[in-house]
Motif scaffolding. Structure first.
Motif, short mmCIF file in Angstrom:
data_model
loop_
_atom_site.label_atom_id
_atom_site.label_comp_id
_atom_site.label_asym_id
_atom_site.label_seq_id
_atom_site.Cartn_x
_atom_site.Cartn_y
_atom_site.Cartn_z
N LYS A 253 -90.18 -79.89 2.40
CA LYS A 253 -89.22 -79.98 1.30
C LYS A 253 -89.88 -80.68 0.12
O LYS A 253 -90.46 -81.75 0.28
CB LYS A 253 -87.98 -80.75 1.72
N GLU A 279 -90.31 -75.02 2.96
CA GLU A 279 -89.06 -74.32 3.23
C GLU A 279 -88.00 -74.55 2.16
O GLU A 279 -87.12 -73.71 1.97
CB GLU A 279 -88.50 -74.74 4.60
N GLU A 280 -88.06 -75.70 1.47
CA GLU A 280 -87.08 -76.02 0.43
C GLU A 280 -87.80 -76.48 -0.83
O GLU A 280 -88.68 -77.33 -0.77
CB GLU A 280 -86.12 -77.13 0.89
N SER A 282 -86.77 -77.64 -4.85
CA SER A 282 -85.76 -77.92 -5.86
C SER A 282 -86.45 -78.32 -7.15
O SER A 282 -87.20 -79.29 -7.18
CB SER A 282 -84.81 -79.03 -5.40
N PHE A 308 -85.13 -71.83 0.69
CA PHE A 308 -84.15 -72.26 -0.31
C PHE A 308 -84.88 -72.69 -1.58
O PHE A 308 -85.89 -73.40 -1.51
CB PHE A 308 -83.33 -73.43 0.24
N ASP A 310 -83.80 -74.14 -5.61
CA ASP A 310 -82.74 -74.59 -6.51
C ASP A 310 -83.28 -74.56 -7.94
O ASP A 310 -84.18 -75.32 -8.29
CB ASP A 310 -82.30 -76.01 -6.13
#
Length: 447
Positions: A253, A279-280, A282, A308, A310
């Motif tokens: 992340k 995996e993430e 933002s 994911f 953002d």
């Protein structure tokens, strides 16, 4: 006992007054408890909780840790295994901001032994701790020899050169700290932060790295490009660039929020995504525009791990007309060949956004299974089909939640049509992706 009788409801709604009352939150399933400090300290150790409690979190605001309170506070911290502990504006002196830890007869001052006891307790009572404007608490954690903390988040207005160095040392020393959140202080000498920059750039053991803007935007804006260059600089000696280029990087992340990142910075991350296990991602509250979105869309077919992203509160959300349609068409084209991305968080999606969300939903259900060269056990398919009937609503863009029922039916049909559960002579009578041209509808069925 009053607290035990009301554990599933709000015990008290008293608002905290500065330096006098603590806000204590228990997240027991979906319930919350807010109470005065004295009530909690006295009654919490006697409380018996349901063993099925999923998460227990404690937040303390404006708590002065003085000798009369220390035994009760230590008992509270040791009584339960806290999933998360937040301490905002907490310290060891009655007058916040006094840095000297002095021994003496004054009951408002903790001794060095008291501070060591609190530090050892904090290091062992929780897996995640957030410290906001609590430099004395952070300072005492630097000296612990053993710690069970796996995630640490720090925010305070200023850092000295020594504090940067000790925080960097903590990250390097405790390799079981898998996550770090750091809000860059507005009042800082960037030359003093080099020890922390070096430590973070080499922290390949981190699974989560969150770097955000200061809560004082005017002061932060004065730092401008200097902070951005420390965090990420295209082709430079920065934290993110060096970390992502390391083949041993374990990062899952990455959040870079409110740092005024531009397209060139976003492209630096995007170009590395195909080779990462991230995996993430933002990057909200930045300055990412159309070129950055196009670069991301072009990389989608090569991205294998990202689930994911953002992008909300970026200028790219406010692009209208033909360019906007072009950007989303490119993203949709990339999603046709991407089997990992489950959620793209972005406001003001055009109609094509519904199809992007739908492909993300198919990826969450298990579209990857339809193109794998490995044999998927027949016993796994009932579980996959069951998964297709359920999805947490918070994973879906609110705009498309009304489409969820139809998506679910389409997903089930797609899985049945392409899986060995049923014979291959199913009549293809549904039209998934009916808003797409015929050739792209064919691509949907073929993965």
């Amino acid at each position: 006992m009053e607290l035990e009788q009301n554990v599933a409801t709000i015990l008290s709604r008293h608002k905290p007054s500065a330096r006098k009352v603590a806000m204590v939150f228990f997240f027991i399933k979906s319930y919350g408890v807010v109470a005065k400090l004295a009530e909690i300290l006295e009654e919490l150790p006697k409380l018996t909780l349901d063993p099925n409690v999923g998460s227990l979190e404690l937040r303390l605001d404006y708590v002065d840790i003085i000798p009369p309170r220390l035994p009760l506070l230590v008992e509270v911290l040791n009584r339960f295994k806290w999933n998360r502990l937040e301490m905002h504006h907490c310290g060891f002196t009655r007058f916040m901001g006094a840095w000297a830890y002095e021994d003496g007869d004054d009951p408002s001052l903790c001794s060095q032994d008291d501070i060591r006891i609190v530090a050892a307790t904090l290091a062992s009572c929780t897996g995640a701790i957030e410290l906001r404007e609590s430099p004395q608490i952070l300072s005492c954690l630097f000296d612990v020899s053993k710690s069970e903390i796996t995630f640490l988040r720090v925010e305070q207005r200023c850092f000295s050169s020594l504090e940067y160095e000790r925080l960097g040392g903590l990250v390097q020393r405790f390799i079981h700290v898998k996550g770090l959140g750091f809000t860059w202080p507005p009042h800082t000498n960037l030359d003093h932060s080099q020890s922390l920059v070096q430590a973070l750039a080499d922290a390949v053991h981190l699974r989560s790295l969150v770097i955000s803007e200061s809560s004082h935007p005017k002061a932060y804006k004065e730092l401008g490009q200097k902070v951005i260059d420390v965090v990420i600089r295209p082709g430079g000696n920065d934290i993110v660039g060096r970390l992502l280029q390391n083949s041993e990087c374990c990062l899952k992340k990455l959040a870079l929020c409110g740092l005024h990142l531009e397209d060139c910075h976003f492209m630096t991350i995007v170009e590395a995504l195909p080779n990462l296990h991230l995996e993430e991602l933002s990057v909200c509250y930045n300055d990412i525009q159309g070129p950055g979105i196009l670069a991301f869309a072009e990389q989608l077919p090569r991205i294998k791990s990202l689930k994911f992203i953002d992008l909300h509160f970026n200028p790219c959300e406010h692009i209208y007309g033909a360019p906007r349609a072009e950007y989303w068409a490119t993203i949709l084209q990339g999603m046709l060949a991407n089997y990992s991305l489950e959620r793209l968080h972005c406001r003001f999606m055009p109609p094509l956004g519904a199809l992007v969300e739908f492909y993300g939903y198919l990826n969450w259900v298990g579209r990857r299974l339809l193109v794998t060269s490995k044999i998927v056990p027949l016993g796994l398919w009932p579980l996959v089909l069951e998964r297709a009937t359920f999805r947490k609503s918070d994973l879906l863009c609110e705009t498309w939640r009304k489409e969820y029922h139809e998506w679910r039916i389409d997903a089930i049909f797609l899985l049945l049509q392409n899986s060995p559960v049923l014979s291959s002579n199913i009549v293809k009578h549904r039209t998934v992706g009916r808003d797409l041209p015929q050739n792209q509808q064919a691509k949907l069925w073929n993965g």
